[in-house]
Design a protein around this motif. Structure first.
Motif, PDB file in Angstrom:
ATOM      1  N   VAL A  21       0.843  -1.216   0.000  1.00 34.66           N
ATOM      2  CA  VAL A  21       0.000   0.000   0.000  1.00 34.66           C
ATOM      3  C   VAL A  21       0.866   1.249   0.000  1.00 34.66           C
ATOM      4  N   SER A  22       1.921   1.241   0.837  1.00 31.33           N
ATOM      5  CA  SER A  22       2.796   2.410   0.924  1.00 31.33           C
ATOM      6  C   SER A  22       3.503   2.686  -0.392  1.00 31.33           C
ATOM      7  N   VAL A  23       3.932   1.610  -1.071  1.00 29.50           N
ATOM      8  CA  VAL A  23       4.607   1.788  -2.364  1.00 29.50           C
ATOM      9  C   VAL A  23       3.670   2.460  -3.360  1.00 29.50           C
ATOM     10  N   ILE A  24       2.424   1.963  -3.417  1.00 25.53           N
ATOM     11  CA  ILE A  24       1.460   2.517  -4.378  1.00 25.53           C
ATOM     12  C   ILE A  24       1.195   3.993  -4.093  1.00 25.53           C
ATOM     13  N   PHE A  25       0.897   4.312  -2.821  1.00 23.57           N
ATOM     14  CA  PHE A  25       0.552   5.704  -2.488  1.00 23.57           C
ATOM     15  C   PHE A  25       1.765   6.617  -2.523  1.00 23.57           C
TER      16      PHE A  25
END
Length: 247
Positions: A21-25
């Motif tokens: 999730v952190s990578v995407i955002f």
């Protein structure tokens, strides 16, 4: 232990989801130049570190578990082999208590009570054979009951262990023997590099001095031995025939 493992796996999955999730955002935030981009980047680093930590702890616990299993298995196998060896030794001792040849061998020693029982009763293990002579000497054979090697076992405490203090007398390739209290008559059968026939060495071995004398034939060997006071058989027998004396 199982509960801790499940909690570690659950934490690892949470960190994995957090990383994704952190990578995407983080990518979206940097692409759109949003103000929260460093927050997502920090979240990514925290989740990544947590995931690495969970993987490290899990692998270490797994390796520790495998090492403990291997150690326990080795101890169990060692214990089983020792018990089997002890059982074989006990069985052999029981069967050989009344053996006539062993009684003769015991009579060759001044104080037979000073000789460990295993010296007379331990026959070897599986395809490694051991045949006692006058204490502290014995003949060992590997795979087959021929091609023996002479050992001095004066320093041996346990005869059913490897590297137990036995000392080779440097006489091997023993094919036939005869024995009395003082002497061992030996026929060495050695492979020739020049002929298909074997080469024979006839040796008179003194139990007292560990010295040998060599002659050219079996008849000469018997003659020399008798000149020195030998009172045993006038015929050499094979190692296999000698082994039958313990049956």
């Amino acid at each position: 232990m199982i509960t801790n493992a499940l909690l570690l796996i659950a934490l690892g999955l949470i960190c994995l989801v957090g990383v994704l999730v952190s990578v995407i955002f983080t990518i979206l935030a940097f692409a759109n130049k949003k103000s929260g981009k460093y927050t997502w980047l920090t979240g990514f680093l925290v989740c990544f570190i947590g995931l690495v930590f969970c993987i490290f702890i899990f692998v270490r616990k797994a390796v520790h578990k495998v090492e403990n299993f291997a150690t326990n298995l080795n101890e169990q196998m060692t214990g089983s082999l020792k018990n089997y060896s002890d059982s074989m030794s006990y069985s052999a001792t029981t069967n050989l208590k009344s053996n006539e040849h062993i009684k003769i061998l015991k009579s060759y020693h001044v104080d037979s009570t000073a000789v460990p029982d295993q010296f007379y009763y331990y026959p070897g293990f599986e395809r490694y054979y051991r045949f006692p002579l006058r204490y502290p000497f014995s003949i060992h054979c590997n795979l087959f009951k021929d091609n023996g090697e002479l050992f001095n076992e004066a320093n041996v405490k346990r005869f059913d262990e490897n590297d137990n203090g036995e000392r080779s007398v440097a006489i091997d390739k023993i094919s036939k023997i005869a024995i009395d209290k003082n002497y061992l008559l030996i026929d060495q059968k050695i492979t020739s590099t020049r002929s298909p026939d074997f080469i024979h060495h006839y040796l008179l071995f003194s139990f007292e001095t560990e010295k040998t004398e060599e002659v050219n034939s079996e008849n000469e060997l018997i003659k020399l031995a008798k000149q020195k006071g030998y009172t045993g058989s006038g015929k050499l027998i094979t190692i296999n025939e000698y082994s039958l004396l313990f049956n």
